[in-house]
Design an enzyme around this catalytic site. Structure first.
Site, PDB file in Angstrom:
ATOM      1  N   ASP A 267      40.801   9.499   1.156  1.00 48.04           N
ATOM      2  CA  ASP A 267      40.792   9.332  -0.253  1.00 48.04           C
ATOM      3  C   ASP A 267      39.411   8.760  -0.236  1.00 48.04           C
ATOM      4  OD1 ASP A 267      43.027   7.841  -2.146  1.00 48.04           O
ATOM      5  OD2 ASP A 267      40.951   8.540  -2.792  1.00 48.04           O
TER       6      ASP A 267
HETATM    7  C1  GLC Z   1      40.398   7.710  -6.156  1.00 47.96           C
HETATM    8  C2  GLC Z   1      41.887   8.217  -5.899  1.00 47.96           C
HETATM    9  C3  GLC Z   1      42.381   9.591  -5.558  1.00 47.96           C
HETATM   10  C4  GLC Z   1      42.041  10.469  -6.089  1.00 47.96           C
HETATM   11  C5  GLC Z   1      39.978  10.455  -5.313  1.00 47.96           C
HETATM   12  C6  GLC Z   1      39.098  10.699  -5.725  1.00 47.96           C
HETATM   13  O1  GLC Z   1      40.080   6.952  -5.197  1.00 47.96           O
HETATM   14  O2  GLC Z   1      42.810   7.268  -4.996  1.00 47.96           O
HETATM   15  O3  GLC Z   1      43.477  10.426  -6.265  1.00 47.96           O
HETATM   16  O4  GLC Z   1      42.184  12.171  -6.040  1.00 47.96           O
HETATM   17  O5  GLC Z   1      39.739   9.623  -5.693  1.00 47.96           O
HETATM   18  O6  GLC Z   1      38.539  11.243  -7.389  1.00 47.96           O
END
Ligand code: GLC
Length: 695
Positions: A267
């Protein structure tokens, strides 16, 4: 597509520096940054423009236009040796430009078809913006409405989260993932992110292996079994080890037990977060631990691209691990046709296509709205004098969080649609026959980093409602929410409550049709609605106590001194404009053995004067077992349409194996003894059949 030998030849021809870039995701802006004026990460991590051009993936929020897509292709062609296109990845969660109800609303539809259609429309619009992969489905089971990310989930039931997550995978893939309108998927957040302590986002998670295997892991397994291409670990830990570097999650469960060999992407910045929360000493240790535990791509920590080369050159981490991860990233690109020149996807969506997409979003919104209360005031009568008031009466922000390129200015408000409704006369509350009170939270208060200690109607709305109800006229509340708000103060003041969640681009039109009776509400709650925050977590599949409250005067029982133990609204609940009756369950056998399939049937009757749909839910309850079983488990459901006065027979097939639970080691715990079964329109459906399990 490249064959295995061609893929291996490509991999073997890549330098160490090219490989550490291939397993790195950077922002679009960094990729386009002027090489003479390096951007933040290039300075912070002393990265060269050539390294950025070799990045394996670019993350963006609203996709690309044709010029950007061509510019990326040209820069890769001219600036890299192997000319491997980057994966363009984005959060297409419930639509790209045409926005469907939030996933919690799609959970309320209990419709795999509508959910697959949502994903298909999202894929057609997002691929036309040059996006290759979506960070969806979100397969997290949620039981805590304080958590703002409840809106992104399909709800509290593992079966519902799993089947709708699989529908999302199918929808984005379409007929051919490598076609111009095909997209790859990335299931998230692995796993049990919804259990953050006290509902506070990014906080600690403490969960048993048994709960992992029986509640939080199954929806991910269903998404992966449906062909999901990538997986994203959660920001949170399991056994105090961050998911991003967790050997049990990423090596034991995902690779060995499940045998899954897809690509794992972190993430946002989660390798960096491990240093912040003092699990790793620095980004270098974070890079090593993540790679060793099977993370194949680093999203926005710049750990892999800036630390792995030296770690490998010093022999502190194996280059074979990097090759394994690079291979997985190339596999995703190969499946999408990116390695043989079919990368271009940007194209124009016609007005006719947009109209068709919005009609599908409207149909989904009609299925997702839940009628939670109706004391004879809905549907509205022709000629009614209607006062439309409340915080959301003129609100265009009905798309909900994670609404990609959706635009509020393209989203009609309730006022917009009711001004065109010739069967009502809009007026002030004092002159009205019925008051329509549009209320709830703002879409900006939902989603990531939007936890609430007081998940209830925002300040002032109850006071406004009290003043309106003092007028002595029927009040119909239309609720907009991204979680199971506490409605205990609001509900008694309303004669009807229609929960619209955040219903998307055509949500206001869906609400108008439902309130006017042109359509019949058919949504059912995908989450339990508590009476108060003190009850959280409360859900349909709680583990029974050994001291149930039988209201027999016994003091030593499980209860609150100051609140009921039952929810305000149970999971699966939803009213209609027509009364349905459901017969007791009939089974085709009284005993069930391994390898056998139980058939359970009910007769559902529409006792009203018009056709309508409802969601029949099948639950079981084990009277004994080798481990404690939930009081009630959702096994299956059927959304059925029944004509006025008609009776339908609805059957469910339940294999013996599906009734097994899992041990802390993830091994089957076989069903034994007597099981009760219920079929009905909520988690309060009575037990009406029993079958003995034999092994
Ligand atoms: C965010 C979220 C995740 C998302 C990623 C890209 O922090 O936790 O769900 O897909 O970053 O935006």
């Amino acid at each position: 597509m490249l064959n295995r030998d061609e893929m291996e030849k490509l991999l073997q021809g890549m330098s160490l520096r090219e490989k550490v870039a291939q397993v790195t995701q950077i922002g679009l802006d960094s990729f386009f940054a002027d090489s003479t004026k390096p951007t933040g990460p290039m300075i912070a991590h002393r990265l060269t423009k050539e390294q950025m051009l070799n990045a394996g993936s670019l993350i963006c929020s609203e996709g690309l236009d044709r010029e950007q897509e061509e510019q990326i292709a040209r820069m890769v062609e001219e600036g890299t040796r192997h000319k491997i296109p980057p994966l363009i990845m984005s959060d297409v969660i419930h639509g790209m430009r045409t926005i469907f109800p939030i996933p919690l609303g799609m959970g309320a539809s209990f419709s795999e078809d509508a959910t697959e259609e949502m994903a298909r429309v999202g894929a057609e619009e997002a691929s036309a913006c040059g996006i290759h992969v979506t960070f969806a489905p979100m397969a997290d089971v949620v039981r805590d409405p304080r958590w703002g990310r409840s809106m992104e989930s399909f709800g509290e039931a593992p079966a519902l989260c799993g089947r709708l997550s699989a529908a999302v995978v199918r929808g984005f893939h379409g007929k051919d993932e490598s076609a111009e309108d095909g997209m790859a998927t990335c299931v998230k957040h692995f796993a049990a992110y919804g259990l953050v302590q006290a509902g506070q986002d990014y906080c600690h998670v403490d969960v048993s292996r048994t709960e992992m295997y029986n509640t939080y892991l199954p929806p991910f397994r269903e998404a992966l079994d449906a062909g999901c291409d990538m997986l994203m670990p959660a920001f949170t830990p399991v056994d105090r080890i961050p998911a991003t570097a967790n050997p049990w999650l990423l090596r034991h469960v995902l690779r060995r037990q499940w045998g899954w060999n897809g690509a794992v992407i972190t993430d946002w910045g989660s390798i960096d977060m491990m240093a912040v929360q003092e699990f790793t000493a620095d980004l270098t240790e974070g890079a090593r631990l993540s790679l060793e535990n099977g993370v194949d791509m680093d999203m926005m920590s710049f750990a892999y691209i800036s630390r792995l080369e030296e770690l490998i050159e010093k022999g502190e981490v194996s280059e074979e691990l990097l090759n394994e991860s690079t291979r997985r990233i190339l596999e995703v690109k190969n499946r999408l046709g990116l390695l043989d020149g079919r990368g271009s996807r940007v194209r124009t969506i016609s007005p006719q296509q947009t109209r068709a997409y919005r009609e599908k979003a409207l149909q989904a919104a009609l299925k997702s709205c839940v009628l939670m209360k109706n004391e004879g005031v809905l549907p509205l009568k022709n000629g009614v004098k209607l006062a439309l008031t409340g915080s959301h009466a003129d609100e265009h922000g009905l798309l909900g969080g994670w609404s990609a390129a959706g635009k509020n200015e393209e989203t009609p408000s309730l006022r917009d649609v009711f001004q065109k409704e010739s069967r009502v006369t809009l007026c002030r509350p004092e002159e009205a026959d019925v008051i329509l009170f549009a209320c709830g939270e703002k879409q900006e208060e939902t989603g990531e980093a939007c936890s609430k200690a007081y998940p209830m109607l925002p300040d002032g709305q109850i006071e406004e409602l009290l003043a309106l109800s003092a007028l002595g006229k029927p009040v119909v509340a239309v609720l907009f929410c991204g979680r199971a708000l506490i409605l205990s103060d609001m509900e008694p003041l309303c004669d009807a409550v229609l929960n619209a969640w955040f219903p998307g681009s055509e949500g206001a039109e869906a609400i108008r049709r439902l309130l006017m009776g042109d359509e019949v509400p058919s949504g059912h709650l995908p989450v339990t609605f508590p009476r108060c925050v003190g009850q959280i977590p409360i859900h349909h599949d709680m583990i029974p106590t050994g001291r149930p409250n039988r209201h027999d005067g016994n003091h030593y029982v499980s209860r609150y001194l100051d609140e009921e133990s039952t929810p305000l609204y149970p999971f699966g609940f939803g009213l209609s404009y027509v009364p349905f009756s459901v017969s007791p369950v009939e089974t085709d056998r009284k005993e069930l053995r391994p390898g056998e399939v139980l058939r359970l049937s009910v007769a559902v009757s529409n006792q009203g004067d018009r056709a309508a749909e409802t969601v029949l839910q099948l639950y079981h309850h084990a009277r004994q077992g080798a481990q404690l079983n939930p009081a009630r488990t959702l096994d299956d459901w059927r959304r059925v349409r029944v004509e006025a006065g008609e009776t339908l027979t609805v059957s469910f097939l339940l294999p013996w194996e599906k009734l097994a639970t899992l041990s802390p080691e993830g091994e089957p715990v076989l069903p034994r003894g007597v099981y009760d079964f219920a079929v009905g329109e909520s988690a309060q459906a009575p037990w009406t059949a029993e079958v003995s399990m034999r092994s």
